[in-house]
Design an enzyme around this catalytic site. Structure first.
Site, PDB file in Angstrom:
ATOM      1  N   GLU A 190      48.598  40.237  34.480  1.00 43.33           N
ATOM      2  CA  GLU A 190      47.967  39.474  33.723  1.00 43.33           C
ATOM      3  C   GLU A 190      48.267  37.811  33.863  1.00 43.33           C
ATOM      4  O   GLU A 190      49.346  37.824  33.801  1.00 43.33           O
ATOM      5  CB  GLU A 190      48.227  40.111  32.082  1.00 43.33           C
ATOM      6  CG  GLU A 190      47.414  39.076  31.225  1.00 43.33           C
ATOM      7  CD  GLU A 190      47.529  39.750  29.804  1.00 43.33           C
ATOM      8  OE1 GLU A 190      48.262  40.491  29.687  1.00 43.33           O
ATOM      9  OE2 GLU A 190      46.650  39.291  29.034  1.00 43.33           O
ATOM     10  N   SER A 243      46.951  33.790  33.682  1.00 39.73           N
ATOM     11  CA  SER A 243      46.001  32.779  33.010  1.00 39.73           C
ATOM     12  C   SER A 243      44.469  32.596  33.808  1.00 39.73           C
ATOM     13  O   SER A 243      43.807  32.264  32.875  1.00 39.73           O
ATOM     14  CB  SER A 243      46.668  31.371  32.866  1.00 39.73           C
ATOM     15  OG  SER A 243      47.360  31.297  34.227  1.00 39.73           O
ATOM     16  N   PHE A 244      44.439  33.416  34.930  1.00 38.55           N
ATOM     17  CA  PHE A 244      42.934  33.373  35.386  1.00 38.55           C
ATOM     18  C   PHE A 244      42.296  34.531  35.750  1.00 38.55           C
ATOM     19  O   PHE A 244      41.345  34.672  36.140  1.00 38.55           O
ATOM     20  CB  PHE A 244      43.311  32.491  36.815  1.00 38.55           C
ATOM     21  CG  PHE A 244      43.721  31.113  36.710  1.00 38.55           C
ATOM     22  CD1 PHE A 244      42.928  30.095  36.372  1.00 38.55           C
ATOM     23  CD2 PHE A 244      45.131  30.978  37.106  1.00 38.55           C
ATOM     24  CE1 PHE A 244      43.546  29.003  36.213  1.00 38.55           C
ATOM     25  CE2 PHE A 244      45.526  29.685  36.851  1.00 38.55           C
ATOM     26  CZ  PHE A 244      45.034  28.649  36.540  1.00 38.55           C
ATOM     27  N   VAL A 269      44.343  42.296  36.142  1.00 33.06           N
ATOM     28  CA  VAL A 269      44.377  43.238  37.227  1.00 33.06           C
ATOM     29  C   VAL A 269      44.615  44.476  36.786  1.00 33.06           C
ATOM     30  O   VAL A 269      45.547  44.807  36.090  1.00 33.06           O
ATOM     31  CB  VAL A 269      45.344  42.666  38.427  1.00 33.06           C
ATOM     32  CG1 VAL A 269      45.159  43.592  39.848  1.00 33.06           C
ATOM     33  CG2 VAL A 269      45.046  41.279  38.685  1.00 33.06           C
ATOM     34  N   ASP A 296      50.215  30.483  47.659  1.00 36.59           N
ATOM     35  CA  ASP A 296      51.140  31.386  46.626  1.00 36.59           C
ATOM     36  C   ASP A 296      51.965  32.510  47.267  1.00 36.59           C
ATOM     37  O   ASP A 296      52.012  33.425  46.850  1.00 36.59           O
ATOM     38  CB  ASP A 296      50.065  31.805  45.500  1.00 36.59           C
ATOM     39  CG  ASP A 296      50.725  32.155  44.168  1.00 36.59           C
ATOM     40  OD1 ASP A 296      51.949  31.568  44.318  1.00 36.59           O
ATOM     41  OD2 ASP A 296      50.128  32.576  43.581  1.00 36.59           O
TER      42      ASP A 296
HETATM   43  P1  ADP Z   1      47.465  37.718  39.828  1.00 35.67           P
HETATM   44  O1  ADP Z   1      48.849  37.332  40.559  1.00 35.67           O
HETATM   45  O2  ADP Z   1      46.513  36.882  39.931  1.00 35.67           O
HETATM   46  O3  ADP Z   1      47.592  38.464  38.557  1.00 35.67           O
HETATM   47  P2  ADP Z   1      47.529  39.589  42.202  1.00 35.67           P
HETATM   48  O4  ADP Z   1      46.072  39.675  43.106  1.00 35.67           O
HETATM   49  O5  ADP Z   1      48.629  39.223  42.684  1.00 35.67           O
HETATM   50  O6  ADP Z   1      47.013  38.959  40.876  1.00 35.67           O
HETATM   51  O7  ADP Z   1      47.792  41.123  41.589  1.00 35.67           O
HETATM   52  C1  ADP Z   1      48.489  41.574  40.529  1.00 35.67           C
HETATM   53  C2  ADP Z   1      49.363  42.705  40.845  1.00 35.67           C
HETATM   54  O8  ADP Z   1      48.427  43.876  41.168  1.00 35.67           O
HETATM   55  C3  ADP Z   1      50.344  42.671  42.137  1.00 35.67           C
HETATM   56  O9  ADP Z   1      51.482  41.820  41.955  1.00 35.67           O
HETATM   57  C4  ADP Z   1      50.391  43.710  42.642  1.00 35.67           C
HETATM   58  O10 ADP Z   1      51.406  44.631  41.802  1.00 35.67           O
HETATM   59  C5  ADP Z   1      49.185  44.583  42.071  1.00 35.67           C
HETATM   60  N1  ADP Z   1      47.986  44.803  43.335  1.00 35.67           N
HETATM   61  C6  ADP Z   1      47.068  43.752  43.617  1.00 35.67           C
HETATM   62  N2  ADP Z   1      46.454  44.286  44.662  1.00 35.67           N
HETATM   63  C7  ADP Z   1      46.844  45.309  45.114  1.00 35.67           C
HETATM   64  C8  ADP Z   1      46.491  46.262  46.014  1.00 35.67           C
HETATM   65  N3  ADP Z   1      45.276  46.088  46.767  1.00 35.67           N
HETATM   66  N4  ADP Z   1      46.807  47.397  46.140  1.00 35.67           N
HETATM   67  C9  ADP Z   1      48.158  47.650  44.981  1.00 35.67           C
HETATM   68  N5  ADP Z   1      48.411  46.915  44.046  1.00 35.67           N
HETATM   69  C10 ADP Z   1      47.604  45.614  44.173  1.00 35.67           C
END
Ligand code: ADP
Ligand code: MG
Length: 352
Positions: free
Chosen positions: A30, A32-33, A36, A167
């Site tokens: 989770e 700010s944008f 997931v 990032d």
């Molecule tokens: P944000 O950092 O903007 O919340 P991310 O794209 O980094 O979004 O995703 C958040 C978390 O979700 C990641 O740190 C990882 O643990 C998990 N995640 C994201 N994409 C995948 C993927 N394709 N497969 C498995 N886990 C993922």
């Protein structure tokens, strides 16, 4: 013309998805944008693509979809498998971008780094089975080397495509269980300099723990985003002038540092390291001189690991973590660095 045909064919045959196809699972992140989630494709799932990750994103979702589409076509192996992205209008929340990827696996490099077993926990994942060989520093070095090679390979793919990630950090590196390799995720802060998408650095998106000292990717003489056609003509030149890719290299260097030094793996320790390095004017060699005389056994062991093979690892590290972007090694050059090359034949027999 071929590209056009390919894109057209893909557009017709590639599956598309909508809100009702997606069954939400547990929350993975989770920010700010956006949020997931782990999710699955209920009825719509074909044999393999049932397990997915869904990101519901706010205004930056559009850029993230654009970046993922581009990566899909140009350097698919660098990042998590992107499946589809669309605009969803929810009555409560208004416009949201929904992005879906294949679920690559349970662990990010951040998760793996937290384990006391690191890097042996990764060795088991890369090789599929733990081999019954002695566990010494040489072996740890070899595993870290493999992770670095995979990371730099993925990064080189992005950079060759004209994308700067901005990032790079262990939380944004996922272990793909199918391909047994590390891939990059989270293109939410990425910039595509060849077509001018997300061209103005949003420095508030950058993670200060892993960010290089230059806050802006592009020099301040290019403050406004040119329209796409202009940027296409200009940006290869800007790329050469400003070397924006070296921002990611600095972050990758910090990941290398954290892999070598267990004591620098916590957030607080990394923040403290950044402060020390700043006081040394971002000169790693100077930093080493200040900390080594009174180093803990753990810290000393990190230096010892980097000093293996005539200090070739330390040499690579110091060519990644440098104040001036221009003096940092590129991802492509790093892959040809003796750190990887010298061990080449041995490494082949050891790991793919
Ligand atoms: P944000 O950092 O903007 O919340 P991310 O794209 O980094 O979004 O995703 C958040 C978390 O979700 C990641 O740190 C990882 O643990 C998990 N995640 C994201 N994409 C995948 C993927 N394709 N497969 C498995 N886990 C993922
Ligand atoms: Mg992330």
């Amino acid at each position: 013309f071929d590209m056009f045909v390919l894109a057209f064919v893909e557009r017709i045959f590639r599956p598309t998805y909508k809100r009702d196809d997606i069954v939400l699972g547990k929350k993975l992140g989770e920010g700010s944008f956006g949020m997931v989630y782990r999710a699955s494709l209920g009825k719509k799932q074909s044999s393999k693509d049932g397990e997915i990750v869904l990101k519901k994103a706010t205004e930056y979702g559009a850029v993230e979809i654009w970046m993922n589409e581009r990566v899909r076509r140009a350097c698919a192996n660098s990042c998590a498998d992107f499946m589809y992205g669309f605009l969803e209008n929810s009555p409560k929340k208004g416009a949201e971008y929904w992005l879906i990827w294949k679920f690559e696996g349970e662990s990010t490099l951040a998760d793996l780094l937290q384990s006391k077993e690191f890097p042996y926990n990764v060795e088991a994942m890369i090789l599929g089975e733990v081999q019954d060989l002695p566990k010494g520093m040489e072996r740890e070095n070899r595993i870290i080397q493999t992770i670095m090679r995979q990371l730099l390979f993925a990064l080189d793919g992005l950079h060759s495509t004209g994308i700067v990630h901005r990032d790079i950090k262990p939380q944004n590196v996922i272990f793909s269980e199918d391909s047994r390799t590390f891939k990059i995720i989270d293109l939410g802060a990425a910039a595509d300099l060849r077509v001018g998408i997300n061209y103005i650095p949003k420095e508030f998106l950058l993670d200060p723990r892993y960010a290089a000292p230059e806050q802006y990717i592009m020099s301040t003489q290019t403050p406004s985003a040119p329209s796409a056609p202009v940027a296409t003509a200009l940006s290869p030149v800007l790329w050469q002038l400003n070397l924006p890719d070296r921002f990611d290299i600095y972050s990758t260097g910090l990941i290398y540092l954290q892999m070598a030094f267990p004591s620098l793996r916590t957030d607080n320790a990394l923040i403290q390291f950044n402060r020390q390095l700043k006081r040394c004017d971002y000169d790693l060699i100077a930093w080493r001189k200040t900390v080594e005389p009174r180093a803990s056994p753990e810290l000393r062991r990190g230096f010892e690991l980097l000093d293996l093979d005539g200090g070739i690892g330390w040499q690579l590290l110091t060519s990644m973590v440098r104040y001036k972007a221009r003096q940092r090694i590129s991802a492509k050059a790093a892959l040809a660095h003796p750190y990887f090359v010298r061990e080449g034949l041995l490494a082949l027999s050891f790991m793919q």
